[in-house]
Scaffold this active site. Structure first.
Site, PDB file in Angstrom:
ATOM      1  N   HIS A  46       1.321  -1.541  -0.585  1.00  0.00           N
ATOM      2  CA  HIS A  46       0.128   0.130   0.156  1.00  0.00           C
ATOM      3  C   HIS A  46       0.578   1.148   0.427  1.00  0.00           C
ATOM      4  O   HIS A  46       1.836   1.411   0.873  1.00  0.00           O
ATOM      5  CB  HIS A  46      -0.628  -0.079   1.610  1.00  0.00           C
ATOM      6  CG  HIS A  46      -1.718  -0.714   1.500  1.00  0.00           C
ATOM      7  ND1 HIS A  46      -2.872  -1.072   0.420  1.00  0.00           N
ATOM      8  CD2 HIS A  46      -1.783  -2.485   2.118  1.00  0.00           C
ATOM      9  CE1 HIS A  46      -3.891  -3.105   1.281  1.00  0.00           C
ATOM     10  NE2 HIS A  46      -2.161  -3.627   1.918  1.00  0.00           N
ATOM     11  N   HIS A 224      -7.869  -8.411  -0.405  1.00  0.00           N
ATOM     12  CA  HIS A 224      -7.887  -8.819   0.979  1.00  0.00           C
ATOM     13  C   HIS A 224      -8.841  -9.986   1.677  1.00  0.00           C
ATOM     14  O   HIS A 224      -9.429  -9.690   1.733  1.00  0.00           O
ATOM     15  CB  HIS A 224      -7.583  -7.987   1.604  1.00  0.00           C
ATOM     16  CG  HIS A 224      -5.838  -6.449   1.688  1.00  0.00           C
ATOM     17  ND1 HIS A 224      -5.508  -6.805   0.355  1.00  0.00           N
ATOM     18  CD2 HIS A 224      -5.389  -6.710   2.913  1.00  0.00           C
ATOM     19  CE1 HIS A 224      -4.958  -5.699   0.427  1.00  0.00           C
ATOM     20  NE2 HIS A 224      -4.422  -6.033   2.399  1.00  0.00           N
ATOM     21  N   GLU A 227      -7.091 -12.637   6.389  1.00  0.00           N
ATOM     22  CA  GLU A 227      -6.130 -11.990   7.174  1.00  0.00           C
ATOM     23  C   GLU A 227      -6.061 -11.641   8.372  1.00  0.00           C
ATOM     24  O   GLU A 227      -5.667 -12.870   9.469  1.00  0.00           O
ATOM     25  CB  GLU A 227      -5.958 -10.350   6.807  1.00  0.00           C
ATOM     26  CG  GLU A 227      -4.473  -9.770   7.840  1.00  0.00           C
ATOM     27  CD  GLU A 227      -4.895  -8.379   7.060  1.00  0.00           C
ATOM     28  OE1 GLU A 227      -5.981  -7.300   7.090  1.00  0.00           O
ATOM     29  OE2 GLU A 227      -3.442  -7.731   7.762  1.00  0.00           O
ATOM     30  N   ASP A 305       4.140  -4.663   2.822  1.00  0.00           N
ATOM     31  CA  ASP A 305       2.817  -4.678   2.874  1.00  0.00           C
ATOM     32  C   ASP A 305       2.399  -2.940   3.355  1.00  0.00           C
ATOM     33  O   ASP A 305       2.192  -2.429   2.477  1.00  0.00           O
ATOM     34  CB  ASP A 305       1.549  -5.190   4.290  1.00  0.00           C
ATOM     35  CG  ASP A 305       0.476  -5.407   4.176  1.00  0.00           C
ATOM     36  OD1 ASP A 305      -0.738  -4.561   3.506  1.00  0.00           O
ATOM     37  OD2 ASP A 305      -0.397  -6.005   5.480  1.00  0.00           O
ATOM     38  N   ASP A 306       2.811  -2.367   4.189  1.00  0.00           N
ATOM     39  CA  ASP A 306       2.895  -1.329   4.814  1.00  0.00           C
ATOM     40  C   ASP A 306       3.911  -1.206   5.436  1.00  0.00           C
ATOM     41  O   ASP A 306       4.430  -1.248   6.893  1.00  0.00           O
ATOM     42  CB  ASP A 306       1.483  -0.420   6.005  1.00  0.00           C
ATOM     43  CG  ASP A 306       0.463  -1.245   5.409  1.00  0.00           C
ATOM     44  OD1 ASP A 306      -0.144  -0.145   4.395  1.00  0.00           O
ATOM     45  OD2 ASP A 306      -0.099  -2.484   5.538  1.00  0.00           O
TER      46      ASP A 306
HETATM   47  N1  HPA Z   1      -5.108  -5.264   5.257  1.00  0.00           N
HETATM   48  C1  HPA Z   1      -6.050  -4.868   5.453  1.00  0.00           C
HETATM   49  N2  HPA Z   1      -5.973  -3.263   4.921  1.00  0.00           N
HETATM   50  C2  HPA Z   1      -4.838  -2.362   4.789  1.00  0.00           C
HETATM   51  C3  HPA Z   1      -4.030  -3.085   4.987  1.00  0.00           C
HETATM   52  C4  HPA Z   1      -4.345  -4.526   5.540  1.00  0.00           C
HETATM   53  O1  HPA Z   1      -2.931  -5.139   5.661  1.00  0.00           O
HETATM   54  N3  HPA Z   1      -2.715  -2.371   4.737  1.00  0.00           N
HETATM   55  C5  HPA Z   1      -3.397  -1.184   4.440  1.00  0.00           C
HETATM   56  N4  HPA Z   1      -4.665  -1.648   4.156  1.00  0.00           N
HETATM   57 ZN    ZN Z   2      -2.633  -5.403   3.169  1.00  0.00          ZN
END
Ligand code: HPA
Ligand code: ZN
Length: 360
Positions: A46, A224, A227, A305-306
């Site tokens: 992201h 997604h 998770e 991811d982030d």
């Molecule tokens: N999961 C869901 N939404 C998100 C994520 C994530 O890992 N990173 C940024 N938005």
């Molecule tokens: Zn993500």
């Protein structure tokens, strides 16, 4: 006499254990070095989650925006999460410093320069248009800034890229339709649509129609799922959204039939080890399912991811799983190959990257 033998045995055992630890450490180090130079693609990133505290503070000054932190250290200290929502609250707050096209350009270029150092050769990055348009930033300001950096990095660094627009699942399907409409002038530059934000309580079924509309416009579909949400959400992503790729997917492992289906379909899973640790999807990296996924025949990949929020970019994610799991050199190669096989590059480019991995 008995004492001397016991001492001898104890010290021999001690030496053997020490040697074993030394040997294991050397092996892990050489695997980490190997992973660090392999060509890789990043498929789950992201761009707003790559906003480093230093840039956040600099943009807050440049744009004269108040942020609730006194220093860069203060920002970092706030990155202690116990679940996805904890993180998302800070993530949406952080992106508030992004205002002008050049801010989006700077953010994206900083990520690409960093990824390039990790021998990432191709990126497919997400952005969350609603995280910006809902604050009054026009869609084109966001898209032009990101795309400008992607184009420049392809020229200057040789890193190829694709852009994926994600819908925020805590908002309505109608809002997602509005975003798809706003994106229309950019659809030749956007490869696909994704689904992110708060998972539990917002199943893929909530967005079935808008994903069908996106698919009819020729866009790739990712989401997604699994998770924090249950295996049912993964089934919905497959059957209702008709995903081309699954983001995270960890909880699929709870359902044997689902695992068999994902393996059979050669569905790519974009796994994010450091993210999973930071958001408590796993309690300990040694309990991470990545190795199990590979052994089950799933097409798993490694992603950051982030990275600003979760403590590491691509190579740090590889190092973390190599240190914690029993991965061998073939596993590392497979992970790198999977990242290209799971990409939306054309088959010729995929073959070219895989040949380079085989030659490394
Ligand atoms: N999961 C869901 N939404 C998100 C994520 C994530 O890992 N990173 C940024 N938005
Ligand atoms: Zn993500």
């Amino acid at each position: 006499m008995g004492m001397a033998v016991a001492d001898l045995l104890a010290s021999a055992t001690y030496a053997a254990v020490r040697f074993y630890i030394f040997w294991e450490t050397m092996l892990q180090k050489s695997l980490i070095d190997f992973s660090a130079v392999l060509p890789k693609a990043e498929l789950h990133l992201h761009i707003e989650g790559s906003l480093e505290p230093e840039l956040m503070v600099a943009l807050a000054w440049r744009n004269k925006i108040e942020i609730p932190f006194k220093s860069v250290e203060d920002v970092r200290a706030a990155y202690d999460f116990s679940n996805l929502q904890d993180f998302l609250d800070i993530y949406y707050q952080g992106m508030g410093v992004l205002q002008a096209e050049e801010d989006y350009y700077d953010l994206t270029m900083a990520y690409l320069l960093r990824a390039h150092r990790d021998t990432v050769r191709h990126v497919e990055i997400f952005f969350d248009p609603q995280g910006h348009t809902d604050r009054g930033i026009p869609f084109n300001v966001v898209a032009d800034g990101i795309l400008g950096a992607l184009d420049e990095a392809e020229r200057a660094l040789g890193i190829s890229s694709k852009l994926i627009m994600s819908f925020l699942r805590h908002l309505s399907e109608e809002a997602a339709f509005d975003t798809l409409k706003e994106a229309e002038p950019y659809l030749d530059r956007i490869v696909g649509v994704g689904l992110d934000s708060s998972e539990v309580g917002h199943p893929p079924s909530k967005f079935e129609r808008v994903f069908r509309a996106a698919r009819e416009q020729g866009l790739k579909i990712v989401a997604h799922a699994g998770e924090e949400g249950p295996p049912d959400y993964v089934y919905e992503a497959l059957d209702l959204l008709r995903i081309d790729r699954l983001d995270h997917g960890n909880r699929s492992l709870e359902d044997e039939a689902l695992v068999a289906r994902l393996a059979e379909e050669q569905m790519t899973l974009t796994v994010c080890p450091l993210s999973n640790l930071k958001l408590c999807v796993v309690d300990d990296m040694r309990a991470h399912p990545l190795k199990r996924m590979l052994d089950l025949g799933l097409r798993a990949t490694v992603n950051s991811d982030d990275p600003s929020y979760f403590g590491g970019y691509m190579n740090a994610n590889f190092a973390a799983v190599i240190n914690a799991l029993d991965l061998d050199k073939d596993d590392i190669r497979t992970l790198a190959k999977n990242s290209f096989l799971g990409s939306f590059l054309n088959p010729e480019d995929i073959a070219k990257h895989i040949a380079t991995i085989d030659a490394t």
